[in-house]
Motif scaffolding. Structure first.
Motif, PDB file in Angstrom:
ATOM      1  N   GLU A  25       0.828  -1.206   0.000  1.00  0.00           N
ATOM      2  CA  GLU A  25       0.000   0.000   0.000  1.00  0.00           C
ATOM      3  C   GLU A  25       0.862   1.257   0.000  1.00  0.00           C
ATOM      4  OE1 GLU A  25      -2.383  -0.732   3.405  1.00  0.00           O
ATOM      5  OE2 GLU A  25      -3.810  -2.025   2.365  1.00  0.00           O
ATOM      6  N   ARG A  56      -6.806  -9.963   7.856  1.00  0.00           N
ATOM      7  CA  ARG A  56      -7.362  -8.611   7.846  1.00  0.00           C
ATOM      8  C   ARG A  56      -8.239  -8.455   9.069  1.00  0.00           C
ATOM      9  NH1 ARG A  56      -5.254  -4.384   5.029  1.00  0.00           N
ATOM     10  NH2 ARG A  56      -5.204  -4.728   2.792  1.00  0.00           N
ATOM     11  N   SER A  58      -8.838  -5.631  10.545  1.00  0.00           N
ATOM     12  CA  SER A  58      -9.584  -4.403  10.356  1.00  0.00           C
ATOM     13  C   SER A  58     -10.325  -4.457   9.019  1.00  0.00           C
ATOM     14  CB  SER A  58      -8.642  -3.195  10.379  1.00  0.00           C
ATOM     15  OG  SER A  58      -7.690  -3.291   9.333  1.00  0.00           O
ATOM     16  N   LYS A  60     -11.072  -2.759   5.638  1.00  0.00           N
ATOM     17  CA  LYS A  60     -10.529  -1.754   4.732  1.00  0.00           C
ATOM     18  C   LYS A  60     -11.276  -1.731   3.405  1.00  0.00           C
ATOM     19  CE  LYS A  60      -5.789  -1.339   6.459  1.00  0.00           C
ATOM     20  NZ  LYS A  60      -4.352  -1.387   6.100  1.00  0.00           N
ATOM     21  N   ASP A 125     -11.141   1.045   9.025  1.00  0.00           N
ATOM     22  CA  ASP A 125     -10.159   2.027   8.576  1.00  0.00           C
ATOM     23  C   ASP A 125     -10.761   2.914   7.494  1.00  0.00           C
ATOM     24  OD1 ASP A 125      -8.322   0.899  10.263  1.00  0.00           O
ATOM     25  OD2 ASP A 125      -7.354  -0.318   8.727  1.00  0.00           O
ATOM     26  N   HIS A 127     -10.107   4.013   4.233  1.00  0.00           N
ATOM     27  CA  HIS A 127      -9.217   3.504   3.205  1.00  0.00           C
ATOM     28  C   HIS A 127      -9.617   4.052   1.842  1.00  0.00           C
ATOM     29  CE1 HIS A 127      -6.321   0.788   1.473  1.00  0.00           C
ATOM     30  NE2 HIS A 127      -7.223   0.123   0.776  1.00  0.00           N
ATOM     31  N   GLU A 192     -15.319  -7.717   7.175  1.00  0.00           N
ATOM     32  CA  GLU A 192     -14.907  -7.290   5.845  1.00  0.00           C
ATOM     33  C   GLU A 192     -15.497  -8.203   4.785  1.00  0.00           C
ATOM     34  OE1 GLU A 192     -11.019  -5.254   4.444  1.00  0.00           O
ATOM     35  OE2 GLU A 192     -10.645  -7.395   4.292  1.00  0.00           O
TER      36      GLU A 192
END
Length: 218
Positions: A25, A56, A58, A60, A125, A127, A192
């Protein structure tokens, strides 16, 4: 002993994958060549598909599935309001005190922001925000909730055929307040979503039809 060693190895793999994602990223943000940027984005999507819990932790990615989940959540939470005549009384009060419309709208945004980014429900997040400022997930939740409230109130005849636009808007705003709560919860509670990020889908579409800016983005 073997189970503990396996668990430690799994945690080490998850950390390694997370570090790789972070580096990719950062690389995506630093490269200038459009072709190189697209290659980095493809690498990020590939790493995102690695199996394993905790890769993952979190949230995003923002996908079409998130929008669908927001829509379902908005309907489920706002259904009682669609059936209650108390909506009309609250709407009349808002209509009699116009400045409360702005207060109510700010309250709706505050609810959505609190649920998405500050409540200890999921680690969400910000993102790839729109224009580098507007969180995509927040905007989606607010728009989906408003569209859902407008559609359902119109469909079920709660707006009296839009004979008075100001009355209709005030009633929609009341239901929107509740629908935004459901939209936010419907989006983040499942975690997610699987699938491709919407921005990546738009970039791929731009490549196929030859539109977009110099970086392949809309």
């Amino acid at each position: 002993m073997d189970a503990e060693a396996s668990r430690d190895d799994l945690q080490a793999d998850e950390v390694a994958v997370e570090e790789l994602l972070t580096q990719l990223e950062e690389l995506e943000a630093s490269v200038d060549d459009p072709d190189e940027r697209r290659e980095v984005q493809r690498a990020i999507r590939l790493v995102d598909k690695f199996p394993g819990d905790g890769v993952r932790e979190s949230i995003k990615k923002f996908t079409r599935r998130d929008i669908a989940e927001s829509f379902v959540g908005a309907i489920l939470i706002s259904l009682p309001m669609l059936l209650e005549d108390g909506v009309f009384e609250i709407a009349e009060y808002l209509l009699a005190t116009p400045w409360l419309f702005a207060v109510n709208a700010a309250f709706v945004v505050l609810i959505a922001v609190s649920l998405l980014y500050f409540a200890d429900i999921r680690d969400v997040d910000v993102h790839r925000p729109i224009f580098g400022v507007i969180p995509r997930r927040l905007l989606s939740v607010l728009v989906v909730a408003f569209v859902t409230a407008t559609f359902m109130m119109t469909l079920w005849g709660r707006l009296e055929g839009w004979q008075d636009a100001s009355v209709a808007l005030s009633r929609i705003c009341v239901v929107w307040t509740v629908a935004s709560l459901g939209a936010a919860l419907g989006d983040i509670l499942p975690g997610e979503s699987s699938g491709t990020d919407i921005n990546d889908e738009l970039d791929d579409l731009g490549e196929r039809v030859g539109i977009g800016d110099e970086e392949g983005r809309f």
